[in-house]
Design a protein around this motif. Sequence first.
Motif, PDB file in Angstrom:
ATOM      1  N   GLY A 111       0.833  -1.208   0.000  1.00  0.00           N
ATOM      2  CA  GLY A 111       0.000   0.000   0.000  1.00  0.00           C
ATOM      3  C   GLY A 111       0.859   1.245   0.000  1.00  0.00           C
ATOM      4  N   VAL A 112       1.425   1.548  -1.146  1.00  0.00           N
ATOM      5  CA  VAL A 112       2.334   2.693  -1.278  1.00  0.00           C
ATOM      6  C   VAL A 112       1.563   3.900  -1.789  1.00  0.00           C
ATOM      7  N   ASN A 113       1.694   5.019  -1.071  1.00  0.00           N
ATOM      8  CA  ASN A 113       1.147   6.308  -1.504  1.00  0.00           C
ATOM      9  C   ASN A 113       2.298   7.296  -1.582  1.00  0.00           C
ATOM     10  N   LEU A 114       2.475   7.894  -2.771  1.00  0.00           N
ATOM     11  CA  LEU A 114       3.681   8.698  -2.988  1.00  0.00           C
ATOM     12  C   LEU A 114       3.497   9.616  -4.185  1.00  0.00           C
ATOM     13  N   SER A 115       4.023  10.831  -4.079  1.00  0.00           N
ATOM     14  CA  SER A 115       4.075  11.756  -5.218  1.00  0.00           C
ATOM     15  C   SER A 115       5.523  11.961  -5.622  1.00  0.00           C
ATOM     16  N   LEU A 116       5.793  11.828  -6.918  1.00  0.00           N
ATOM     17  CA  LEU A 116       7.127  12.042  -7.478  1.00  0.00           C
ATOM     18  C   LEU A 116       7.074  13.319  -8.316  1.00  0.00           C
ATOM     19  N   PRO A 117       7.557  14.439  -7.796  1.00  0.00           N
ATOM     20  CA  PRO A 117       7.431  15.718  -8.509  1.00  0.00           C
ATOM     21  C   PRO A 117       8.254  15.739  -9.793  1.00  0.00           C
ATOM     22  N   GLY A 118       7.772  16.504 -10.764  1.00  0.00           N
ATOM     23  CA  GLY A 118       8.520  16.704 -11.999  1.00  0.00           C
ATOM     24  C   GLY A 118       9.749  17.569 -11.773  1.00  0.00           C
ATOM     25  N   GLN A 119      10.774  17.366 -12.607  1.00  0.00           N
ATOM     26  CA  GLN A 119      12.010  18.144 -12.589  1.00  0.00           C
ATOM     27  C   GLN A 119      12.770  17.996 -11.270  1.00  0.00           C
TER      28      GLN A 119
END
Length: 251
Positions: free
Chosen positions: A25-33
């Motif tokens: 159950g992975v919740n994650l945001s990978l931002p651009g740049q």
Amino acid sequence: MAGIKIIDLKKSFQVEKKSLPVLTGVNLSLPGQQITVILGRSGCGKTTLLRLAGGLETPDSGQILYDDTEAADPGHASCGPSRRMAFVFQEPRLMPWLTVEGNIGFGLSRKEKKDSREHIRKIILAAGLEGFEKAYPSQLSGGMKQRTALARALAFRPSFIMMDEPFAALDYFTREQMQQELLRVQEAEHCSILFVTHSIDEALLLADQIVILKQGTVKALYPVTAPKQDRNLLDPEFISLKKNLLRDLDQ
């Protein structure tokens, strides 16, 4: 450039007819740049998460959202035709019969190569490969091979570069040089990178954010805001952050 949002991602593998949960159950945001570094012990699911985010594996459930698009169905990553993923692994995986120049252009169509000549030339310069364009992999050092692999990824004009412990096999000095090379190229190209490593020091040097993965889920997330080119791991700020990372990894 592209960002990725991961929502309640789960993945298991069948081992001897038993289901082995890897991501729970992975919740994650990978931002651009930005460079997002995934840090964790062996077997915590780092490479599986990278392969899922890059579209090489299909999740059991959850969603992977790219940019502002929505995944078509739960459990599937939505990869449109304009979305391009590049990968750099621990081994350079170069074609031994191709020159550095040929390896960098490998995978591009004839038209793409023609249209990207200036782009490829700039990448060769940025990666420190000028003068080695006609060299073959057997004539290169380990560091030069890895630079070529990175240049090949950049030549593809990817939305995201997935890097799975790309410098782990290099000696200390070459690894340090490649880390600085990556920062220089990432700053010039403004590319988005997901970087997997076991090394806390490497994470501290490279990351815009560090994600601690443990037992198949995100244990902690640390933003790292200090300018990358000026980072000194002996500064009190980084010593404190390293202690927190070690604590999260050990608990």
